[in-house]
Design a protein around this motif. Structure first.
Motif, PDB file in Angstrom:
ATOM      1  N   ARG D  67       0.830  -1.216   0.000  1.00 12.72           N
ATOM      2  CA  ARG D  67       0.000   0.000   0.000  1.00 12.72           C
ATOM      3  C   ARG D  67       0.864   1.266   0.000  1.00 12.72           C
ATOM      4  O   ARG D  67       0.414   2.318   0.439  1.00 12.72           O
ATOM      5  CB  ARG D  67      -0.953  -0.024   1.206  1.00 12.72           C
ATOM      6  N   ASN D 129      -7.590  10.293  -4.669  1.00 15.52           N
ATOM      7  CA  ASN D 129      -7.724   9.677  -5.985  1.00 15.52           C
ATOM      8  C   ASN D 129      -9.208   9.660  -6.365  1.00 15.52           C
ATOM      9  O   ASN D 129      -9.983   8.831  -5.865  1.00 15.52           O
ATOM     10  CB  ASN D 129      -7.141   8.251  -5.943  1.00 15.52           C
ATOM     11  N   LEU D 131     -10.469   8.891  -9.232  1.00 18.29           N
ATOM     12  CA  LEU D 131     -10.791   7.751 -10.104  1.00 18.29           C
ATOM     13  C   LEU D 131     -11.183   6.545  -9.265  1.00 18.29           C
ATOM     14  O   LEU D 131     -12.164   5.873  -9.533  1.00 18.29           O
ATOM     15  CB  LEU D 131      -9.585   7.404 -10.980  1.00 18.29           C
ATOM     16  N   LEU D 132     -10.396   6.287  -8.221  1.00 10.80           N
ATOM     17  CA  LEU D 132     -10.656   5.131  -7.352  1.00 10.80           C
ATOM     18  C   LEU D 132     -11.545   5.500  -6.167  1.00 10.80           C
ATOM     19  O   LEU D 132     -11.877   4.634  -5.367  1.00 10.80           O
ATOM     20  CB  LEU D 132      -9.331   4.573  -6.825  1.00 10.80           C
ATOM     21  N   LYS D 133     -11.880   6.779  -6.059  1.00 13.87           N
ATOM     22  CA  LYS D 133     -12.677   7.270  -4.923  1.00 13.87           C
ATOM     23  C   LYS D 133     -12.008   6.947  -3.590  1.00 13.87           C
ATOM     24  O   LYS D 133     -12.654   6.457  -2.661  1.00 13.87           O
ATOM     25  CB  LYS D 133     -14.100   6.652  -4.921  1.00 13.87           C
ATOM     26  N   THR D 134     -10.696   7.134  -3.523  1.00 19.14           N
ATOM     27  CA  THR D 134      -9.983   6.834  -2.279  1.00 19.14           C
ATOM     28  C   THR D 134      -9.229   8.072  -1.791  1.00 19.14           C
ATOM     29  O   THR D 134      -8.865   8.947  -2.576  1.00 19.14           O
ATOM     30  CB  THR D 134      -8.941   5.709  -2.471  1.00 19.14           C
TER      31      THR D 134
END
Lengths: 179, 179, 179, 179
Positions: D67, D129, D131-134
Motif C-alpha cells: 500500500r 484519488n 478515479l478510485l474514490k480513495t
C-alpha cells in the motif's frame, strides 16, 4: 602545453534553469583547463566559472535563445554568492573586452537583490554595448528554494572550478597497481 | 612500507591565490601519504595539510616568489579556520624545527583577525628566525568572498587531508569485477 | 548473497585521533556492506557507522590500546552529532548484546556535553558490564576546532555510510563504453 | 538518443528509512537520465528526484509495502527542503497525471510541518484519488537527528540529481592516457 578537459571526450550539458515571466536564467559550471608542465606535472591554466545565461521571454512559455547573454562568475564571485544571507544583496561588474582595444565598450553588471520579505532574490543582468549602441536588461525573480539549489550546486562545483577535485587520493586498488 | 601519493604520477598545482598591496597569499592542499602494512592494508602515515604561502610585493603587480614563506595548517587547524564566525579571530604558532636541536630558533605565527565591520579578515604571517637574525611579516587583507572560497575549499579538502576520501564505496561495476 | 567492501582489497586506516590527559579518542568511518540480489542489483545489507574508540592514558604520552572501548554511531546518531549547536548536549545508549540472551548485561552510554563557555565539549563513554562486574569511564575534552573536524568529516562520511555514494553518475568515458 | 544510467549495470538500493507508529517513510535518490546528442555530447534528459515512499503500519513492527505511495521531490523542491529552518514548514503539491487526460484526478500533497518545540517535523502525505474514490493519509514524525540525515544526504545528492557530478575533472592518470 596542451589544454585538456572533459569536453575532449564529449561534454555534458546539465544546466539548472528557471523560466519566469520576462526571462529565463540558467546556471552551468564550466571546468578549468590544465596545462602540462615540462616536469610532467599539471597546472591550472584557466580557472573554471559558473556560467549564468539569461534569455528573454517572447510570449507564453516561449523564450528567445538567440538573444541570450552570458555572465561567468569566477571562483571568488561564487564565494560571494554562496555567502549571501537572506537579506543581503551583491553586485558584480564585468568588462568582456578588458585589456583589449575595446576595453570599456561593453559593460555588464549582475545584480542579486534580496526581496524585502527575505523570501528570494531579483537576479538581473544589464548589458550596455557602446559599439552596438544597445542596452539589454533581464530580470529574473528567484525563490529561496531555487537560490538554495544554486548555492548548494555552486558550493559543490567550487572546488572543481579551482581544480581541487584533482587532488583526490587514489583508491587502494589504484595504489596497488602503481607500487 | 612505501609512500604513495598522486605526485608519483605527476602532481597537480591548483593554488587559490589573492594578490594584494603588500603581499600575495596562496592556499593549496597537500595530500597525506600512506604506508602499506604487512597485512596489505594501508594506514595514513603523514596527514595532509593546507599549505599557505605568503610572498611580498616588490612593485606594481610584481611579487617576489623567492622570498616566500610557508605555513601548513593541520586538519585540526583547518577545523579552527572553517568554524570561524565573521567577528572571530584566530592565532596559530608553529616551530618548524620542533623536536630537533634547533627547536625554538624559528618561530612562525599566523594570525587571522576579523575586520571591525565583519567584512573580511587580515591574514598575517610573522616569521622570527634567530639563526638568521631576521624577522619577516606579511599582511594580506582578505574579503568575505575570498574567505568563503577558502573555507568552502578547505571544508571540501579536509576529508582528503585526513585520508577519509579513500573510504568511498566501490561503484557497482567494480563490485561485479571483484566478486 | 555476498558481502563486499573495500576491505576485500586492503582496508584503509585513517582515524582522526585526539590525545588528552586522561584518555584518547579516535573517530573512524566503517563502510556499509552490500548484498547482491538475484536480479543483479545491490542492496545495502548493513549500514556503515562512525566508530568512536576510547583508550585510557597510563602515563605521560602513553596510552593503553588494549583497554580500548568502542561506540559505533549509526547514521541517525551521526545526524544528531552534526546538528549539535555550540551550547547543546547529546546522549546515546547502546546495548551491544541487544536481542541476545545477554541483553541488558552490558550498557554503554556516550555523552557529548557542551562546555559552559561554548568553546568545546566533554565527550565521555561509560561502559557498565554486569557480566565482568566492571565499570569503565573515559572523558575526553574536545575543542571547537577538533569538534569541527569531526562534524565536517562525519558530514562528508554520512552519505557513504548510507551507501548513497554508490549513486554517482558514471563519467562520460564510462558511458561511452557501456553504450 | 539512448537513456543511460547506473541501473543498466545493476541498481543500488540504499534507502534511508524511518519506521514510526502509523507509517514508515523512506528517502531514496533516483539519478537523472542522459541523452547522447549527435555531436557526441551528453545532455540531461530527465532530472533526478529524491523519492519519498510512505507505507502504512498494520500491527506491531509490521508495515504493508503493497500500500505504498510515492512522492518524488524535484531538485527545486529539494532546495526547499534543505533550506528549512527548525521552525519552518513547507507544502508541495503534485498531480501525477498532469498534462494527460486524467489531469486533476489524483492529487498528492506533501506537508512538512515543524513541531512546536522545534525538535523535529511531522511529514505527511495525502493522496486523493477521484478515479478510485480513495483518500489515503500517512503521517510520520521525524526527529531533528533524522531530518538532519535527510537534509545532509539530500544536499549531497542534489548535484547528482542535476547531473553536475558528471563535471568532475578527470584524474591526472586519465589525463595522461588521453594526451
Amino acid at each position: 602545453t596542451a589544454r585538456q578537459n572533459v569536453g575532449a571526450k564529449g561534454r555534458v550539458f546539465a544546466p539548472y534553469s528557471v523560466y519566469k515571466g520576462k526571462a529565463a536564467l540558467s546556471v552551468d559550471p564550466v571546468l578549468p583547463t590544465f596545462a602540462k608542465l615540462d616536469s610532467g606535472d599539471l597546472r591550472v591554466q584557466r580557472k573554471g566559472v559558473i556560467m549564468l545565461t539569461f534569455w528573454p521571454s517572447i510570449g507564453e512559455r516561449k523564450y528567445d535563445w538567440a538573444r541570450r547573454q552570458h555572465f561567468g562568475l569566477s571562483p571568488t564571485e561564487v564565494g560571494s554568492l554562496i555567502s549571501m544571507g537572506p537579506k543581503e544583496s551583491s553586485e558584480f561588474f564585468h568588462d568582456p573586452s578588458m585589456l583589449s582595444s575595446n576595453a570599456g565598450q561593453v559593460r555588464k553588471s549582475l545584480s542579486i537583490k534580496a526581496l524585502a520579505d527575505g523570501n528570494g532574490y531579483f537576479v538581473s543582468l544589464n548589458v550596455v554595448n557602446n559599439l552596438l549602441k544597445t542596452t539589454e536588461r533581464f530580470v529574473v525573480p528567484v525563490t529561496t528554494a531555487e537560490f538554495t539549489v544554486m548555492k548548494t550546486a555552486c558550493s559543490f562545483a567550487l572546488p572543481h572550478l579551482m581544480g581541487w577535485d584533482r587532488l583526490t587520493n587514489p583508491l587502494p586498488v589504484a595504489s596497488n597497481k602503481s607500487s
